[in-house]
Scaffold this active site. Structure first.
Site, short mmCIF file in Angstrom:
data_model
loop_
_atom_site.label_atom_id
_atom_site.label_comp_id
_atom_site.label_asym_id
_atom_site.label_seq_id
_atom_site.Cartn_x
_atom_site.Cartn_y
_atom_site.Cartn_z
CB ALA A 13 -0.91 0.00 1.22
CB CYS A 14 -0.08 4.71 -0.80
SG CYS A 14 0.61 6.34 -1.01
N PRO A 15 2.83 4.39 0.91
CG PRO A 15 4.68 5.56 1.85
CD PRO A 15 3.41 4.78 2.22
CG LEU A 16 5.53 0.32 1.79
CD1 LEU A 16 5.14 -0.97 2.48
CD2 LEU A 16 6.97 0.66 2.10
CG ASP A 40 -2.05 1.56 -3.62
OD1 ASP A 40 -3.27 1.83 -3.55
OD2 ASP A 40 -1.18 2.27 -3.11
#
Length: 75
Positions: A13-16, A40
């Protein structure tokens, strides 16, 4: 399209997805192409903004089987 390296960010998920994409690009030479796969939905806008901010070129953006696929050319 031909690519030099692939990174699968599925399940992240954000920001990964962006953080890991940046790391994957750092190991590549200028002009090489990275294929990124993400699940995502936020990565669609994030990847375009990332490319614009970093100078890397977003060559292609598509979706396959509920996954988002990006091709980035390292600047």
């Amino acid at each position: 399209m031909k690519f030099d390296k692939e990174f699968d960010a599925s399940g992240l998920a954000c920001p990964l997805p962006i953080v890991k994409t940046k790391k994957a690009l750092s190991d590549m030479a200028t002009g090489q192409v990275l294929r990124v796969i993400s699940t995502d939905p936020g990565s669609v806008g994030d990847m375009a903004a990332f490319a614009e901010q970093t100078g890397n070129q977003l060559l292609e953006q598509s979706s396959e089987n509920k996954k988002y696929v990006f091709l980035l050319k390292k600047a």
